[in-house]
Design a protein around this motif. Structure first.
Motif, PDB file in Angstrom:
ATOM      1  N   GLN A 132     -11.731  -1.151   0.090  1.00 53.90           N
ATOM      2  CA  GLN A 132     -10.381  -1.602   0.383  1.00 53.90           C
ATOM      3  C   GLN A 132     -10.338  -2.295   1.732  1.00 53.90           C
ATOM      4  O   GLN A 132     -10.713  -1.712   2.751  1.00 53.90           O
ATOM      5  CB  GLN A 132      -9.411  -0.421   0.370  1.00 53.90           C
ATOM      6  CG  GLN A 132      -7.953  -0.806   0.479  1.00 53.90           C
ATOM      7  CD  GLN A 132      -7.030   0.357   0.187  1.00 53.90           C
ATOM      8  OE1 GLN A 132      -7.413   1.527   0.270  1.00 53.90           O
ATOM      9  NE2 GLN A 132      -5.792   0.059  -0.194  1.00 53.90           N
ATOM     10  N   GLU A 146      -5.407  -4.249  -2.174  1.00 46.61           N
ATOM     11  CA  GLU A 146      -5.572  -3.122  -3.086  1.00 46.61           C
ATOM     12  C   GLU A 146      -7.028  -2.645  -3.102  1.00 46.61           C
ATOM     13  O   GLU A 146      -7.951  -3.410  -2.818  1.00 46.61           O
ATOM     14  CB  GLU A 146      -5.137  -3.532  -4.495  1.00 46.61           C
ATOM     15  CG  GLU A 146      -3.645  -3.771  -4.632  1.00 46.61           C
ATOM     16  CD  GLU A 146      -3.241  -3.980  -6.072  1.00 46.61           C
ATOM     17  OE1 GLU A 146      -2.035  -4.134  -6.333  1.00 46.61           O
ATOM     18  OE2 GLU A 146      -4.121  -3.985  -6.948  1.00 46.61           O
ATOM     19  N   ARG A 147      -7.189  -1.393  -3.457  1.00 48.98           N
ATOM     20  CA  ARG A 147      -8.525  -0.832  -3.587  1.00 48.98           C
ATOM     21  C   ARG A 147      -9.181  -1.419  -4.836  1.00 48.98           C
ATOM     22  O   ARG A 147      -8.595  -1.412  -5.910  1.00 48.98           O
ATOM     23  CB  ARG A 147      -8.431   0.688  -3.685  1.00 48.98           C
ATOM     24  CG  ARG A 147      -9.711   1.418  -3.477  1.00 48.98           C
ATOM     25  CD  ARG A 147      -9.479   2.904  -3.289  1.00 48.98           C
ATOM     26  NE  ARG A 147      -8.710   3.201  -2.064  1.00 48.98           N
ATOM     27  CZ  ARG A 147      -8.519   4.434  -1.611  1.00 48.98           C
ATOM     28  NH1 ARG A 147      -9.036   5.468  -2.256  1.00 48.98           N
ATOM     29  NH2 ARG A 147      -7.819   4.620  -0.511  1.00 48.98           N
TER      30      ARG A 147
END
Length: 125
Positions: A39, A44-45
């Motif tokens: 991340q 976003e991850r």
């Protein structure tokens, strides 16, 4: 609840290599799928790579040919060998674990229920 411990992050110059390691804390008789996510700040991850309990591996297109996920020396441990690193690989890397199966949606953070604390990887140009 199983916990994960990560190690191996750090700083490296572009073109260099790093190896991340992750394992469960304490004994568990269960076999888990294991994965690495990353991340960047404000993003976003995203899934980087995953290892299913049957040995199947999954990779994001951006890391194919450069990163290798493999099982560690003991059950429920996993390593991520990262080669040819670029500044775009700079992020916090998280280890994740989940009960199998895990092939479908392997790269979706919501599909993984157990997370490590994260380790910083910084690649300078």
């Amino acid at each position: 609840q199983v916990q994960l411990a990560e190690s191996g992050g750090g700083s490296v110059q572009a073109g260099g290599s790093l190896t991340l390691s992750c394992g469960t804390i304490g004994y568990s008789h269960n076999n888990y799928c294991m994965a690495w996510f990353r991340q960047e700040s404000g993003k976003e991850r995203e899934g980087v790579a995953a290892l299913d309990v049957d040995g199947t591996t999954y990779y994001a297109d951006s890391v194919k040919g450069r990163f290798t996920i493999s099982q560690g020396s003991t059950k429920n441990t996993v390593s991520l060998q990262m080669n040819s690193l670029t500044p775009e690989d700079t992020a916090i890397y998280y280890c994740a674990a989940e009960h199998p199966p895990c092939g479908d949606n392997w790269n979706a953070a919501w599909a993984w229920g157990i997370w490590g604390q994260g380790t910083q990887v910084t690649v300078s140009s």
